[in-house]
Design a protein around this motif. Sequence first.
Motif, PDB file in Angstrom:
ATOM      1  N   ALA A 166     -20.871  92.954 -46.916  1.00 54.06           N
ATOM      2  CA  ALA A 166     -19.960  93.173 -45.808  1.00 54.06           C
ATOM      3  C   ALA A 166     -20.414  94.128 -45.031  1.00 54.06           C
ATOM      4  CB  ALA A 166     -18.624  93.535 -46.748  1.00 54.06           C
ATOM      5  N   LEU A 167     -20.938  95.229 -45.213  1.00 53.49           N
ATOM      6  CA  LEU A 167     -21.415  95.855 -44.262  1.00 53.49           C
ATOM      7  C   LEU A 167     -22.184  95.379 -43.176  1.00 53.49           C
ATOM      8  CD1 LEU A 167     -21.805  98.853 -42.862  1.00 53.49           C
ATOM      9  CD2 LEU A 167     -23.564  99.327 -44.415  1.00 53.49           C
ATOM     10  N   VAL A 168     -23.233  94.445 -43.725  1.00 54.11           N
ATOM     11  CA  VAL A 168     -24.111  93.533 -42.498  1.00 54.11           C
ATOM     12  C   VAL A 168     -23.080  92.706 -41.932  1.00 54.11           C
ATOM     13  CG1 VAL A 168     -25.789  91.744 -42.513  1.00 54.11           C
ATOM     14  CG2 VAL A 168     -25.965  93.610 -44.310  1.00 54.11           C
ATOM     15  N   SER A 169     -22.137  92.216 -42.382  1.00 53.57           N
ATOM     16  CA  SER A 169     -21.355  91.411 -41.558  1.00 53.57           C
ATOM     17  C   SER A 169     -20.389  92.124 -40.427  1.00 53.57           C
ATOM     18  CB  SER A 169     -20.255  90.604 -42.461  1.00 53.57           C
ATOM     19  OG  SER A 169     -20.950  89.814 -43.579  1.00 53.57           O
ATOM     20  N   ALA A 170     -19.988  93.196 -40.981  1.00 53.65           N
ATOM     21  CA  ALA A 170     -19.096  93.937 -39.990  1.00 53.65           C
ATOM     22  C   ALA A 170     -20.015  94.602 -39.020  1.00 53.65           C
ATOM     23  CB  ALA A 170     -18.617  95.367 -40.691  1.00 53.65           C
ATOM     24  N   VAL A 171     -21.216  94.658 -38.982  1.00 56.46           N
ATOM     25  CA  VAL A 171     -22.062  94.856 -38.102  1.00 56.46           C
ATOM     26  C   VAL A 171     -22.533  93.836 -37.031  1.00 56.46           C
ATOM     27  CG1 VAL A 171     -24.513  95.797 -37.255  1.00 56.46           C
ATOM     28  CG2 VAL A 171     -23.183  97.023 -39.300  1.00 56.46           C
ATOM     29  N   ALA A 172     -22.811  92.732 -37.777  1.00 56.50           N
ATOM     30  CA  ALA A 172     -23.058  91.467 -36.703  1.00 56.50           C
ATOM     31  C   ALA A 172     -21.906  90.929 -36.123  1.00 56.50           C
ATOM     32  CB  ALA A 172     -23.572  90.391 -37.971  1.00 56.50           C
ATOM     33  N   TRP A 173     -20.662  91.100 -36.735  1.00 58.47           N
ATOM     34  CA  TRP A 173     -19.494  90.652 -36.176  1.00 58.47           C
ATOM     35  C   TRP A 173     -19.316  91.517 -34.763  1.00 58.47           C
ATOM     36  CZ3 TRP A 173     -15.221  89.360 -40.040  1.00 58.47           C
ATOM     37  CH2 TRP A 173     -15.696  88.043 -40.664  1.00 58.47           C
ATOM     38  N   ALA A 174     -19.414  92.955 -34.888  1.00 59.92           N
ATOM     39  CA  ALA A 174     -19.271  93.678 -33.793  1.00 59.92           C
ATOM     40  C   ALA A 174     -19.952  93.447 -32.544  1.00 59.92           C
ATOM     41  CB  ALA A 174     -19.587  95.256 -34.271  1.00 59.92           C
TER      42      ALA A 174
END
Length: 227
Positions: A166-174
């Motif tokens: 989820a942390l990876v996704s959050a960074v990618a989405w940003a």
Amino acid sequence: MIDEIREARMTSVPTPIPSRTQYVLEGIKHRILTGQLTPGQALVETELAAQFGVSKTPVREALKTLAGTGLVVMNQYKGVTVRMVDADMAREVYDVRLLLEPEALRRSVQRGASLDTAREALERADAATDTAQRSLANREFHRALYVPCGNPLLGRMLDEVRDQAALVSAVAWAANPSWEREAGEHREILRLALEGDSDGAARALHSHIASFVHRAFPEAQGEGEHK
């Protein structure tokens, strides 16, 4: 009378530290996974204690737990910071997902497990009004696919990397919001699963996970990404 006094004292005992620790832990985790706390940001015990209205002890315990799950890093000199996300970290986390999550979904479908929770999570993601709501709903969607696989250990192993993913996704989405594409992939995965196509659903999930990390971190190449 003595029993009554003892009972009165027991009912007036403050909330146990473990409960306060859990409250702080969930609060910090939510802020990290929704981008309110960003990778590399310092987590100061006194500041967090004031924000959550607790002493430093539950904050310290919560941070230790988060370090164990890989969301924060504890350094003797720099203190505690939110974990940085780079291609190596993304590859490690997504390699595990690629190896385990499609197989877990295949087993869930083969067992005829209910996927109502996944459908509800997908509806919440579609109705989300901000990134935080969408991120949490997407996490719930993926978890609802693998939890009913019939192997509790497999489920726990995926839970172990769930927060880091989820942390990876959050960074990618940003950096590059791509949730509309991923929402369409989620709908296809669920459609195949509901139709009882276990192999098709597993392939679609594998492709979904692999394509996301390739788009977000094109330099991340690992053995688990090859079909």
